[in-house]
Design an enzyme around this catalytic site. Structure first.
Site, PDB file in Angstrom:
ATOM      1  N   HIS A  73      74.017  65.972  23.814  1.00 16.53           N
ATOM      2  CA  HIS A  73      73.693  64.481  24.212  1.00 16.53           C
ATOM      3  C   HIS A  73      72.348  64.475  23.676  1.00 16.53           C
ATOM      4  O   HIS A  73      71.898  63.283  22.980  1.00 16.53           O
ATOM      5  CB  HIS A  73      73.477  64.427  25.710  1.00 16.53           C
ATOM      6  CG  HIS A  73      75.016  64.230  26.234  1.00 16.53           C
ATOM      7  ND1 HIS A  73      75.270  65.103  27.448  1.00 16.53           N
ATOM      8  CD2 HIS A  73      76.136  63.716  26.120  1.00 16.53           C
ATOM      9  CE1 HIS A  73      76.398  64.879  27.969  1.00 16.53           C
ATOM     10  NE2 HIS A  73      76.887  63.928  26.982  1.00 16.53           N
ATOM     11  N   LYS A 130      86.835  61.205  36.004  1.00 16.86           N
ATOM     12  CA  LYS A 130      85.882  62.433  35.794  1.00 16.86           C
ATOM     13  C   LYS A 130      85.601  62.685  37.255  1.00 16.86           C
ATOM     14  O   LYS A 130      85.259  61.772  38.032  1.00 16.86           O
ATOM     15  CB  LYS A 130      84.700  62.445  34.923  1.00 16.86           C
ATOM     16  CG  LYS A 130      85.141  62.236  33.411  1.00 16.86           C
ATOM     17  CD  LYS A 130      83.873  62.209  32.528  1.00 16.86           C
ATOM     18  CE  LYS A 130      84.181  61.998  30.895  1.00 16.86           C
ATOM     19  NZ  LYS A 130      83.237  61.957  30.226  1.00 16.86           N
ATOM     20  N   ARG A 159      82.026  65.620  18.283  1.00 22.08           N
ATOM     21  CA  ARG A 159      82.125  66.959  18.040  1.00 22.08           C
ATOM     22  C   ARG A 159      83.158  67.629  17.400  1.00 22.08           C
ATOM     23  O   ARG A 159      83.104  68.620  16.545  1.00 22.08           O
ATOM     24  CB  ARG A 159      82.235  67.677  19.544  1.00 22.08           C
ATOM     25  CG  ARG A 159      81.046  67.344  20.440  1.00 22.08           C
ATOM     26  CD  ARG A 159      81.084  68.061  21.758  1.00 22.08           C
ATOM     27  NE  ARG A 159      82.686  67.255  22.216  1.00 22.08           N
ATOM     28  CZ  ARG A 159      82.763  67.107  23.601  1.00 22.08           C
ATOM     29  NH1 ARG A 159      81.697  67.297  24.350  1.00 22.08           N
ATOM     30  NH2 ARG A 159      83.657  66.562  23.865  1.00 22.08           N
ATOM     31  N   SER A 198      79.642  68.698  28.586  1.00 23.84           N
ATOM     32  CA  SER A 198      79.553  68.588  30.009  1.00 23.84           C
ATOM     33  C   SER A 198      80.549  69.197  30.904  1.00 23.84           C
ATOM     34  O   SER A 198      79.951  70.037  31.865  1.00 23.84           O
ATOM     35  CB  SER A 198      79.138  67.316  30.849  1.00 23.84           C
ATOM     36  OG  SER A 198      78.048  66.589  29.883  1.00 23.84           O
TER      37      SER A 198
END
Length: 170
Positions: free
Chosen positions: A19, A43, A94, A132
């Protein structure tokens, strides 16, 4: 020429070195970068919105970035961008799986407001595996997360895991 205002949205639970890389590089592309700390009902957050907000603010201060502001939001991203006067959404990628999802989101956002452009930044190769979700999982099972987050974030995650307890057989 109008001021270029960018939005870099995310849950940042916790903010990782990946990040931070996108944040640092994205801040060079716009006059002002707004980090939108949001909630995501799908999440399971380790940290409250307020804790994540403070974490991101601290990381920005540590990087010495002066054109970056942190704002919490819980709305449709395009509506948030419009409210902030943003004309750019910055997203980090990514892997191919990220691209497929982000490409679809960019297309939907364009349908909602074609004045807001989405810019994709590839994560630094050394940071591409960091997520994360994986950082939290590693920490919850007692693994070392120091290669993936800053020292202060590492300390916060480790403290939270001590509070909630380790998982698994160790």
């Amino acid at each position: 020429m109008a001021e270029r205002i960018g939005i870099y949205p995310g849950t940042f639970d916790p903010i990782t070195l990946g990040h931070a890389d996108i944040l640092r590089r994205g801040s060079k592309l716009v006059d002002k970068l707004i980090i939108g700390v949001t909630t995501n009902p799908s999440k399971n957050p380790m940290f409250s919105t307020e804790e994540r907000f403070a974490m991101v603010e601290r990381e920005i201060a540590d990087m010495g970035l002066t054109n970056v502001e942190v704002v919490g939001f819980n709305a449709l991203l395009v509506k948030f961008a419009q409210k902030m006067g943003a004309n750019v959404i910055i997203r980090g990628l990514r892997a191919v799986a990220d691209f497929e999802y982000e490409y679809q989101m960019a297309g939907m956002n364009q349908q909602l407001d074609d004045d807001v452009e989405t810019v994709f930044l590839m994560a630094d190769v050394s940071l591409q595996p960091i997520a994360s979700r994986l950082v939290k999982e590693i920490a919850m099972f007692g693994g070392d997360i120091s290669p993936f987050v800053s020292k202060s974030v590492c300390d916060e995650v480790v403290a939270r895991v001590k509070q909630t307890g380790l998982r698994g057989d160790y």
